[in-house]
Design an enzyme around this catalytic site. Structure first.
Site, PDB file in Angstrom:
ATOM      1  N   ARG A   1       7.041  44.456 104.142  1.00  0.00           N
ATOM      2  CA  ARG A   1       7.574  44.466 102.672  1.00  0.00           C
ATOM      3  C   ARG A   1       8.720  43.466 102.650  1.00  0.00           C
ATOM      4  NH1 ARG A   1       7.325  51.246 102.083  1.00  0.00           N
ATOM      5  NH2 ARG A   1       5.059  51.107 101.430  1.00  0.00           N
TER       6      ARG A   1
ATOM      7  N   TRP B   1       0.443  44.105  97.556  1.00  0.00           N
ATOM      8  CA  TRP B   1       0.511  43.992  98.905  1.00  0.00           C
ATOM      9  C   TRP B   1       1.494  45.181  99.583  1.00  0.00           C
ATOM     10  CZ3 TRP B   1       0.077  38.231 100.799  1.00  0.00           C
ATOM     11  CH2 TRP B   1      -1.365  37.981 101.134  1.00  0.00           C
ATOM     12  N   GLU B   2       1.264  45.844 100.633  1.00  0.00           N
ATOM     13  CA  GLU B   2       2.366  46.567 101.484  1.00  0.00           C
ATOM     14  C   GLU B   2       2.847  47.676 100.530  1.00  0.00           C
ATOM     15  OE1 GLU B   2       1.727  45.975 104.219  1.00  0.00           O
ATOM     16  OE2 GLU B   2       1.229  43.738 104.287  1.00  0.00           O
ATOM     17  N   GLY B   3       1.970  48.264  99.701  1.00  0.00           N
ATOM     18  CA  GLY B   3       2.659  49.223  99.000  1.00  0.00           C
ATOM     19  C   GLY B   3       2.850  48.809  97.622  1.00  0.00           C
TER      20      GLY B   3
END
Lengths: 604, 251
Positions: free
Chosen positions: A309, A452-454
């Site tokens: 993140r 991306w990534e949440g």
């Protein structure tokens, strides 16, 4: 006016931030990096800046246009990418933060997390993702893997000879991972056979490395329902050819020529990052090893996820920075219209476009947000190092702040990154929309970073619903105490008041909004969820305000030098022309959820 | 094979230079770098080192700040780093004597340097050192290799390129070549960081700097350029054309 894409890594800015604003060297020396000094940091920064400019940047447009070729389960990367990647591996640039016992360089984490990430993504985002993921896999493995697993995989993961992926999402389970169906069946020899389908797997298949090591979330046959039943498994694309049920010790690096039941059945066509494969991965009785304890998969994956993140947040800055540099250089040569206060250069057919207030607004928003985010990134990077401190208090403070900052770095930096890339295109008018100038690629490439990534919506919920309240509100206190001290220290310094006063108001506003979110959110979770995104942006602005006030404070002592005068002017622009958006954001948070939730769905 | 490479730290070619009291204000130079011609000498030295299993000695004569450049040289592969203090140096023969003393101390077989420094552009170091060492000297070279006991080098000639071979102790002064310069890698930077720089003074080297045959009699800045002439508007076209034809002789 055809121009090549330009890029000059912001080395001076990092020198300023790390050495003058954040005093990073004594902090990391105190953490045990005794040989890491200013000169060494400068050599690493310059070396990496030169490497990406010479090796990564020249193939960025090619990667976008040629992309990768998917054929019959195999992905072929552009030949130029393979050459560049190998050069980076050979030069040791992919393993700076890995442990020396695994052939890494053992330098402080902040170098790889911040400087490496920003320069790398600016120069070639599609390529930078591969080593960023591999280092994430390496860290989880090195920290939590059984010794024989670490001994066998870590060195080649650290160097970049083998790459890594994280396999979470399944066709029906993305944000809600409790619903995954991938199975891992234990074998008598201690290994597992993994079966299932994972989607959106970045670099799940490619031909840049000899082996690909997948970290797969899966459930054992008797696992509890939901996320509590998830474990983490390491599944290589190719098994060691000498492996037999006795284990991995003494087994050579040689790999099977037949894959380990790991196949790629598709690669997504995407808006951007065309040279970064996004794969559908099938695991069919694929042999793997469990990493960490049974049912402890989610916390481990989140360890990696949190690092990714931050890395994704750096993509926001990286792409915004290169977009800004190219828009600025284009602007300096572009003449259109006249200064509405009277023409500046009567001998020319038109004035340079920097005479126009709106062009300046766009470029300064880009520059000032980039530099503010860079400052917060640098601080977060140092905190990551401090979170490993042996001093319990230091580690607790740093861990709390990293937890708090992670969703903000991810969401606010990538929101701004997308806005900035768009603004920079706007500065260039029609040329910005044309492929040859490069900025349209940055605009397309950076867009994924919000997802991306949440997604950024999830980040905002993580911040408002979890990070602010968890740990009995301690996370927030570790931030508010030093910010309040700073504000008090500068209260009576006349030159600081133009920065300190709005910062003070912003911090007070943040406290009030946080209390409102907690109180109303407990009564009705919709209130919290409806305001989370605006709250997250408000919080991001307050952190950038704190950074700008700190940068201004240092720069005021060095007035007269152009670099510092520009920092003071940037801080002024931030507080006058960017920070006031917090007033609107606060009003939106306070407005709550009713206007959203009462809206008739059938009329949407 | 002991390979000596002579390096000079100069203001970076992109750095802004400020002249104050008739001299370059050194404090105002934002970035110091290795002189670009020296970079080619260093690259060639590294190639020779790799090919002949040699030892590369990087030598500079200058103030303390120039040590940074030696560390940069170590990052790409220099083995031994020698910094000679320039205290007391009054002219370029002093510098050459100091450099030659170190070269002798290390029994260097071959000496590589840039054809001139990017700041002073004197061009005397290579030939001067060769004179003191009684060594062969080939200037303006672009590459050097060592085969069958001889150094073979390429340099531009009146009608193309000439191949020159020399033996014994030899000095080569490098021009910009086409060779790609190597970039430092992380391992190199780590090693360089730990590498000691040996510092020497004229006293350590037994070089007497007390007298100088050279005196600077005067220094005159270039004459200021006269202001150009400016014409605005179509009515001046005949005057401009006449001036271009009769005064400037360009049409």
């Amino acid at each position: 006016m055809k121009k090549m894409v330009e890029y000059n890594a912001p080395k001076r800015d990092y020198d300023f931030l790390l050495n003058e604003v954040l005093d990073a060297i004594p902090i990391v020396q105190n953490l045990g990096y005794s040989e890491f000094d200013k000169e060494f940091l400068s050599m690493l920064t310059e070396g990496w800046a030169e490497h990406v400019k010479e090796v990564w940047l020249p193939i960025n447009q090619l990667g976008d246009r040629e992309g990768l070729k998917f054929n019959n389960g195999e992905i072929k990367m552009p030949e130029e990418f393979k050459i560049a990647y190998k050069e980076s591996v050979d030069a040791g640039w992919l393993s700076t933060s890995c442990k020396t016992e695994h052939g890494g360089m053992g330098v402080p984490i902040f170098f790889q997390t911040v400087i490496w990430a920003e320069f790398g993504t600016s120069a070639n985002m599609a390529l930078s993702v591969l080593p960023a993921l591999s280092v994430g896999v390496y860290e989880v493995l090195a920290e939590h893997g059984e010794k024989e697993l670490v001994d066998y995989f870590a060195t080649n993961m650290a160097s970049g000879k083998w790459s890594g992926t994280m396999c979470l999402t399944e066709p029906h389970a993305g944000t809600d991972l409790g619903m995954i169906t991938t199975k891992a069946v234990p074998q008598e020899d201690g290994t597992y056979l993994v079966t299932g389908t994972k989607i959106f797997i970045t670099y799940g298949e490619h031909d840049m490395t000899e082996n690909i090591v997948h970290l797969v979330l899966a459930k054992t046959p008797d696992a509890p329902e939901g996320t509590r039943g998830i474990s983490l498994f390491l599944v290589p694309k190719y098994m060691p050819s000498e492996w037999k049920s006795e284990g991995l010790s003494g087994v050579s690096e040689e790999l099977n020529t037949q894959h380990n039941g790991v196949t790629c059945s598709g690669s997504e066509e995407k808006m951007g990052v065309h040279a970064s494969p996004t794969c559908v991965m099938n695991f069919e009785q694929s042999r793997g090893w469990r990493v960490g304890d049974l049912y402890n998969g989610m916390p481990l994956m989140f360890e990696m996820m949190n690092r990714e993140r931050l890395a994704t947040g750096m993509m926001g800055i990286g792409l915004a920075e290169i977009a800004y540099q190219n828009a600025l250089s284009w602007s300096k040569e572009r003449r259109q219209g006249r200064d509405i206060n009277g023409m500046q250069e009567p001998n020319e057919v038109a004035d340079n476009i920097l005479v126009h207030p709106d062009v300046r607004r766009m470029l300064l928003e880009a520059k000032v947000n980039n530099e503010g985010c860079r400052a917060l990134a640098a601080w977060t990077g140092i905190l990551l190092d401090q979170s490993h401190s042996n001093d319990k208090e230091e580690a607790e403070m740093a861990t709390a702040l990293v937890a708090l900052f992670t969703p903000i770095v991810k969401a606010h930096f990538t929101d701004l990154g997308c806005e900035t890339a768009s603004t920079c295109m706007q500065v260039m008018g029609g040329a910005g929309y044309c492929t040859e100038y490069g900025v349209e690629q940055f605009y397309r490439d950076v867009r994924i970073s919000k997802i991306w990534e949440g997604t950024n919506g999830i980040q905002a919920l993580d911040l408002a619903g979890r990070k602010v309240t968890e740990n009995l509100g301690k996370n927030l206190r570790h931030l508010l105490w030093p910010m309040t001290d700073f504000i008090n220290e500068n209260k009576n310094i006349p030159e600081m008041s133009e920065f300190n006063k709005p910062l003070h108001q912003g911090v007070r506003g943040l406290q009030q909004l946080t209390l409102l979110m907690i109180a109303e959110g407990q009564a009705n979770p919709h209130f919290l969820a409806a305001g989370a995104t605006d709250y997250c942006r408000y919080f991001g602005n307050v952190l950038l305000a704190y950074m700008w006030a700190k940068m201004a404070k240092v720069s005021l002592t060095k007035k007269g030098e152009p670099f510092y005068d520009a920092k003071i002017a940037s801080a002024r622009f931030f507080f006058k022309k960017i920070f006031p958006e917090t007033v609107g954001l606060a009003a939106k948070v306070q407005a709550g959820h009713k206007s959203l939730m009462d809206y008739p769905v059938e009329m949407m | 094979m002991n390979i000596a490479v002579l390096l000079k730290q100069v203001p970076d070619t992109t750095a802004k230079i400020i002249i104050s009291e008739g001299k370059v204000d050194e404090n105002s130079v934002s970035k110091w770098s290795m002189s670009p011609y020296d970079e080619y000498a260093l690259e060639s030295g590294l190639q020779m080192k790799d090919a002949n299993n040699g030892l590369l000695i990087a030598i500079t004569c200058g103030p303390d700040r120039s040590k940074k450049m030696l560390t940069d040289a170590a990052a790409v592969g220099a083995d031994t780093l020698i910094h000679i203090s320039d205290e007391g140096v009054k002219d370029s023969t002093h510098t050459q004597q100091l450099l030659a003393a170190v070269i002798k101390k290390f029994d260097a077989n071959v000496i590589l340097c840039g054809k001139q420094a990017a700041d002073t552009n004197g061009g005397s170091t290579g030939p001067g050192v060769a004179e003191i060492l009684d060594a062969a000297c080939v200037t303006l070279v672009s590459e050097v290799s060592f085969t069958d006991g001889k150094y073979i080098t390429m340099r531009p000639s009146n009608n193309g390129t000439e191949k020159v071979s020399v033996d014994g102790i030899s000095v080569f002064a490098f021009d910009k070549g086409t060779t790609e310069l190597r970039r430092p890698n992380v391992r190199g930077i780590m090693m360089a960081k730990k590498k000691a720089i040996e510092s020497m003074t004229s006293t350590d080297l037994g070089v007497d700097l007390s007298s100088s045959n050279v005196t600077l009699d005067s220094q005159t800045p270039p004459p200021e350029k006269a202001a150009g002439q400016k014409f605005d508007g179509a009515e001046h076209v005949p005057t401009v054309v006449s001036k271009l034809r009769n005064e400037a002789n360009v049409i």
